[in-house]
Design a protein around this motif. Structure first.
Motif, PDB file in Angstrom:
ATOM      1  N   GLU A  25      53.316  18.350  31.382  1.00 33.40           N
ATOM      2  CA  GLU A  25      53.776  17.393  30.366  1.00 33.40           C
ATOM      3  C   GLU A  25      53.289  15.984  30.673  1.00 33.40           C
ATOM      4  OE1 GLU A  25      58.033  17.679  30.329  1.00 33.40           O
ATOM      5  OE2 GLU A  25      58.006  19.739  29.585  1.00 33.40           O
ATOM      6  N   LEU A  26      53.392  15.576  31.916  1.00 33.82           N
ATOM      7  CA  LEU A  26      52.957  14.228  32.305  1.00 33.82           C
ATOM      8  C   LEU A  26      51.458  14.053  32.115  1.00 33.82           C
ATOM      9  CD1 LEU A  26      55.138  13.726  35.495  1.00 33.82           C
ATOM     10  CD2 LEU A  26      55.255  12.344  33.406  1.00 33.82           C
ATOM     11  N   ILE A  27      50.688  15.045  32.502  1.00 33.62           N
ATOM     12  CA  ILE A  27      49.238  14.975  32.350  1.00 33.62           C
ATOM     13  C   ILE A  27      48.875  14.837  30.875  1.00 33.62           C
ATOM     14  CG2 ILE A  27      47.104  16.329  32.541  1.00 33.62           C
ATOM     15  CD1 ILE A  27      48.229  17.382  35.239  1.00 33.62           C
ATOM     16  N   ALA A  28      49.485  15.657  30.034  1.00 34.44           N
ATOM     17  CA  ALA A  28      49.186  15.619  28.601  1.00 34.44           C
ATOM     18  C   ALA A  28      49.654  14.322  27.957  1.00 34.44           C
ATOM     19  CB  ALA A  28      49.835  16.818  27.903  1.00 34.44           C
ATOM     20  N   ALA A  29      50.872  13.902  28.273  1.00 36.69           N
ATOM     21  CA  ALA A  29      51.443  12.704  27.653  1.00 36.69           C
ATOM     22  C   ALA A  29      50.674  11.439  28.016  1.00 36.69           C
ATOM     23  CB  ALA A  29      52.911  12.551  28.054  1.00 36.69           C
ATOM     24  N   ARG A  30      50.149  11.402  29.216  1.00 37.84           N
ATOM     25  CA  ARG A  30      49.446  10.199  29.673  1.00 37.84           C
ATOM     26  C   ARG A  30      47.930  10.280  29.467  1.00 37.84           C
ATOM     27  NH1 ARG A  30      53.320   7.977  33.717  1.00 37.84           N
ATOM     28  NH2 ARG A  30      55.277   8.451  32.668  1.00 37.84           N
ATOM     29  N   GLY A  31      47.442  11.419  28.992  1.00 36.07           N
ATOM     30  CA  GLY A  31      46.016  11.576  28.756  1.00 36.07           C
ATOM     31  C   GLY A  31      45.183  11.483  30.030  1.00 36.07           C
ATOM     32  N   GLN A  42      42.807  12.481  33.063  1.00 36.19           N
ATOM     33  CA  GLN A  42      41.689  13.372  33.350  1.00 36.19           C
ATOM     34  C   GLN A  42      42.038  14.152  34.614  1.00 36.19           C
ATOM     35  OE1 GLN A  42      38.887  13.784  31.485  1.00 36.19           O
ATOM     36  NE2 GLN A  42      39.859  12.413  30.003  1.00 36.19           N
ATOM     37  N   LYS A  43      42.107  15.466  34.504  1.00 37.93           N
ATOM     38  CA  LYS A  43      42.551  16.297  35.623  1.00 37.93           C
ATOM     39  C   LYS A  43      41.636  16.173  36.842  1.00 37.93           C
ATOM     40  CE  LYS A  43      44.870  19.524  32.629  1.00 37.93           C
ATOM     41  NZ  LYS A  43      44.945  20.891  32.149  1.00 37.93           N
ATOM     42  N   LYS A  44      40.352  16.049  36.614  1.00 38.00           N
ATOM     43  CA  LYS A  44      39.431  15.914  37.751  1.00 38.00           C
ATOM     44  C   LYS A  44      39.685  14.609  38.499  1.00 38.00           C
ATOM     45  CE  LYS A  44      35.869  19.004  36.216  1.00 38.00           C
ATOM     46  NZ  LYS A  44      34.466  19.264  35.966  1.00 38.00           N
ATOM     47  N   GLU A  45      39.996  13.552  37.768  1.00 39.19           N
ATOM     48  CA  GLU A  45      40.294  12.267  38.407  1.00 39.19           C
ATOM     49  C   GLU A  45      41.621  12.328  39.160  1.00 39.19           C
ATOM     50  OE1 GLU A  45      39.820   8.835  35.931  1.00 39.19           O
ATOM     51  OE2 GLU A  45      37.993   9.654  35.029  1.00 39.19           O
ATOM     52  N   LEU A  46      42.600  13.018  38.597  1.00 36.90           N
ATOM     53  CA  LEU A  46      43.890  13.170  39.272  1.00 36.90           C
ATOM     54  C   LEU A  46      43.709  13.974  40.561  1.00 36.90           C
ATOM     55  CD1 LEU A  46      46.929  12.817  39.510  1.00 36.90           C
ATOM     56  CD2 LEU A  46      47.209  14.763  37.938  1.00 36.90           C
ATOM     57  N   ALA A  47      42.946  15.046  40.490  1.00 34.40           N
ATOM     58  CA  ALA A  47      42.695  15.857  41.686  1.00 34.40           C
ATOM     59  C   ALA A  47      42.020  15.013  42.771  1.00 34.40           C
ATOM     60  CB  ALA A  47      41.835  17.067  41.338  1.00 34.40           C
ATOM     61  N   LYS A  48      41.076  14.189  42.363  1.00 35.41           N
ATOM     62  CA  LYS A  48      40.383  13.319  43.327  1.00 35.41           C
ATOM     63  C   LYS A  48      41.370  12.334  43.951  1.00 35.41           C
ATOM     64  CE  LYS A  48      36.450  10.225  43.762  1.00 35.41           C
ATOM     65  NZ  LYS A  48      35.323   9.589  43.092  1.00 35.41           N
ATOM     66  N   TYR A  49      42.231  11.738  43.133  1.00 36.19           N
ATOM     67  CA  TYR A  49      43.252  10.803  43.628  1.00 36.19           C
ATOM     68  C   TYR A  49      44.153  11.482  44.655  1.00 36.19           C
ATOM     69  CZ  TYR A  49      47.443   7.862  43.572  1.00 36.19           C
ATOM     70  OH  TYR A  49      48.514   7.089  43.943  1.00 36.19           O
ATOM     71  N   ALA A  78      54.320  11.284  42.147  1.00 37.76           N
ATOM     72  CA  ALA A  78      55.386  10.426  41.628  1.00 37.76           C
ATOM     73  C   ALA A  78      54.897   8.987  41.498  1.00 37.76           C
ATOM     74  CB  ALA A  78      56.609  10.500  42.537  1.00 37.76           C
ATOM     75  N   GLU A  79      54.132   8.537  42.470  1.00 44.93           N
ATOM     76  CA  GLU A  79      53.579   7.184  42.421  1.00 44.93           C
ATOM     77  C   GLU A  79      52.566   7.051  41.285  1.00 44.93           C
ATOM     78  OE1 GLU A  79      50.474   5.046  45.236  1.00 44.93           O
ATOM     79  OE2 GLU A  79      52.449   5.177  46.171  1.00 44.93           O
ATOM     80  N   PHE A  80      51.690   8.021  41.166  1.00 47.34           N
ATOM     81  CA  PHE A  80      50.651   7.990  40.131  1.00 47.34           C
ATOM     82  C   PHE A  80      51.266   7.894  38.737  1.00 47.34           C
ATOM     83  CE2 PHE A  80      47.724   9.935  37.141  1.00 47.34           C
ATOM     84  CZ  PHE A  80      46.516   9.319  37.459  1.00 47.34           C
ATOM     85  N   PHE A  81      52.281   8.724  38.486  1.00 49.86           N
ATOM     86  CA  PHE A  81      52.903   8.753  37.166  1.00 49.86           C
ATOM     87  C   PHE A  81      54.065   7.768  37.029  1.00 49.86           C
ATOM     88  CE2 PHE A  81      50.937  13.048  37.180  1.00 49.86           C
ATOM     89  CZ  PHE A  81      50.168  12.902  36.036  1.00 49.86           C
ATOM     90  N   ASP A  82      54.416   7.083  38.120  1.00 55.31           N
ATOM     91  CA  ASP A  82      55.509   6.123  38.147  1.00 55.31           C
ATOM     92  C   ASP A  82      56.811   6.755  37.664  1.00 55.31           C
ATOM     93  OD1 ASP A  82      56.668   3.656  38.727  1.00 55.31           O
ATOM     94  OD2 ASP A  82      56.341   2.898  36.691  1.00 55.31           O
ATOM     95  N   VAL A  83      57.135   7.895  38.276  1.00 55.84           N
ATOM     96  CA  VAL A  83      58.373   8.597  37.973  1.00 55.84           C
ATOM     97  C   VAL A  83      59.094   8.909  39.287  1.00 55.84           C
ATOM     98  CG1 VAL A  83      57.513   9.636  35.833  1.00 55.84           C
ATOM     99  CG2 VAL A  83      57.262  10.884  37.998  1.00 55.84           C
TER     100      VAL A  83
END
Length: 72
Positions: free
Chosen positions: A10-16, A18-25, A52-57
Protein backbone atom coordinates in the motif's frame (compact mmCIF):
# COMPACT_ATOMS: atom_id res chain seq x y z
CA UNK A 1 -5.45 -4.53 10.55
CA UNK A 2 -3.16 -4.96 7.60
CA UNK A 3 -0.21 -7.34 7.55
CA UNK A 4 3.31 -6.07 6.97
CA UNK A 5 3.29 -7.20 3.33
CA UNK A 6 -0.07 -5.55 2.66
CA UNK A 7 1.01 -2.33 4.36
CA UNK A 8 4.29 -2.24 2.42
CA UNK A 9 2.49 -2.73 -0.89
CA UNK A 10 0.00 0.00 0.00
CA UNK A 11 2.76 2.45 0.90
CA UNK A 12 4.70 1.74 -2.28
CA UNK A 13 1.61 2.24 -4.44
CA UNK A 14 0.30 5.29 -2.59
CA UNK A 15 3.63 7.09 -2.73
CA UNK A 16 4.50 6.07 -6.30
CA UNK A 17 7.84 4.64 -5.19
CA UNK A 18 10.12 3.01 -7.73
CA UNK A 19 10.73 -0.47 -6.29
CA UNK A 20 14.25 -0.72 -7.67
CA UNK A 21 15.17 2.57 -5.99
CA UNK A 22 13.62 1.43 -2.70
CA UNK A 23 15.55 -1.85 -2.86
CA UNK A 24 18.76 0.10 -3.46
CA UNK A 25 18.00 2.40 -0.50
CA UNK A 26 17.46 -0.65 1.70
CA UNK A 27 20.62 -2.35 0.43
CA UNK A 28 18.72 -5.40 -0.80
CA UNK A 29 17.91 -6.91 -4.16
CA UNK A 30 14.70 -6.11 -6.03
CA UNK A 31 13.83 -9.78 -5.64
CA UNK A 32 14.05 -9.56 -1.84
CA UNK A 33 11.78 -6.52 -1.87
CA UNK A 34 9.25 -8.52 -3.89
CA UNK A 35 9.49 -11.29 -1.28
CA UNK A 36 8.63 -8.70 1.39
CA UNK A 37 5.56 -7.65 -0.59
CA UNK A 38 4.35 -11.21 -1.07
CA UNK A 39 4.96 -12.14 2.56
CA UNK A 40 7.52 -14.82 1.68
CA UNK A 41 10.16 -13.01 3.73
CA UNK A 42 10.35 -10.25 6.29
CA UNK A 43 13.07 -7.66 6.77
CA UNK A 44 15.37 -7.69 9.76
CA UNK A 45 15.06 -5.00 12.42
CA UNK A 46 17.41 -2.59 10.63
CA UNK A 47 15.40 -3.06 7.45
CA UNK A 48 12.17 -2.26 9.29
CA UNK A 49 13.73 0.91 10.69
CA UNK A 50 14.87 1.99 7.22
CA UNK A 51 11.42 1.36 5.77
CA UNK A 52 9.70 3.31 8.54
CA UNK A 53 12.13 6.17 8.02
CA UNK A 54 11.77 6.10 4.23
CA UNK A 55 7.97 6.24 4.38
CA UNK A 56 7.93 8.45 7.51
CA UNK A 57 5.58 6.12 9.37
CA UNK A 58 5.69 4.45 12.76
CA UNK A 59 6.94 0.88 13.13
CA UNK A 60 3.57 -0.13 14.57
CA UNK A 61 1.85 1.14 11.43
CA UNK A 62 4.37 -0.52 9.14
CA UNK A 63 3.95 -3.95 10.73
CA UNK A 64 0.17 -3.67 11.02
CA UNK A 65 -0.21 -3.16 14.76
CA UNK A 66 -1.79 0.27 14.30
CA UNK A 67 -3.79 2.11 11.69
CA UNK A 68 -2.19 5.42 12.73
CA UNK A 69 0.86 6.14 10.54
CA UNK A 70 2.11 9.06 12.68
CA UNK A 71 5.49 8.72 14.29
CA UNK A 72 5.67 9.74 17.93
Amino acid sequence: MASFSERLSELIAARGVQKKELAKYLGISYRNLRHYETGERKPDFDGLLKLAEFFDVSLDYLVGLSDNPERK
